[in-house]
Design an enzyme around this catalytic site. Structure first.
Site, short mmCIF file in Angstrom:
data_model
loop_
_atom_site.label_atom_id
_atom_site.label_comp_id
_atom_site.label_asym_id
_atom_site.label_seq_id
_atom_site.Cartn_x
_atom_site.Cartn_y
_atom_site.Cartn_z
N GLU A 1 0.81 -1.22 0.00
CA GLU A 1 0.00 0.00 0.00
C GLU A 1 0.85 1.27 0.00
O GLU A 1 0.48 2.26 -0.64
CB GLU A 1 -0.91 -0.02 1.25
CG GLU A 1 -1.94 1.06 1.29
CD GLU A 1 -2.91 0.84 2.43
OE1 GLU A 1 -3.64 -0.15 2.37
OE2 GLU A 1 -2.90 1.63 3.38
N ASP A 2 1.98 1.24 0.71
CA ASP A 2 2.73 2.48 0.96
C ASP A 2 4.12 2.55 0.34
O ASP A 2 4.84 3.52 0.57
CB ASP A 2 2.86 2.69 2.47
CG ASP A 2 1.53 2.96 3.14
OD1 ASP A 2 0.57 3.35 2.45
OD2 ASP A 2 1.44 2.76 4.37
#
Length: 166
Positions: A52-53
């Site tokens: 996600e990051d």
């Protein structure tokens, strides 16, 4: 092997921040909550945000850590959406469908949310804490499974109840 996951995750997140703190603090808080649930839980806890990051892909995780880890991280990765409400609605729908073979992802998600809530309280982030309070019924409805990590859910429920007002 959790140490490899920790090193991998810390390298992937680099100098990212979690609010005012190094991202490593968030990962350590999640991993600490997961120790009673075993090495796989800790491993996934360290890796839960890498797709996600960061630029890490699910294929990279699958190659390095195996199918179960990659599948759990995929479940923990927010779905795309126009705003937080849409992303969370899609993600919660995905979590609600998790079967017994991947329920470890739900334990990691509960630990992640508890670590987030604890950090909000410690740092006085009342606006984000309010967001978590509003989302809690939908989050709980999607991710809670009776008898799985009840201690985490009890603390989370208490902190997010009206009586848990800091």
């Amino acid at each position: 092997m959790p140490r490899n996951a920790k090193t991998f995750a810390l390298g992937a997140h680099g100098d990212q921040r979690y609010g005012d703190h190094p991202y490593a603090d968030h990962l350590a808080a999640v991993a600490e909550l997961l120790v009673p649930f075993g090495e796989d839980a800790v491993r996934i806890g360290y890796l839960h945000d890498v797709v996600e990051d960061t630029a890490i892909t699910l294929d990279e995780l699958r190659t390095k850590f195996g199918d179960v880890v990659a599948c759990c991280v995929a479940l923990l990765t927010d779905e795309p959406g126009e705003d937080r409400k849409e992303r969370k609605a899609k993600t919660y729908a995905k979590l609600a469908q998790v079967g017994p073979e991947l329920e470890l992802a739900l334990t990691v998600k509960a630990a992640d949310r508890l670590a987030n809530v604890r950090a909000c309280i410690a740092d006085g982030k009342t606006e984000l804490l309010s967001v978590y309070r509003c989302e809690h019924p939908a989050f709980r409805g999607a991710a809670y499974r009776p008898g799985r990590c009840d201690r985490l859910w009890q603390e989370l429920d208490t902190l997010l109840s009206a009586k848990g007002e800091p």
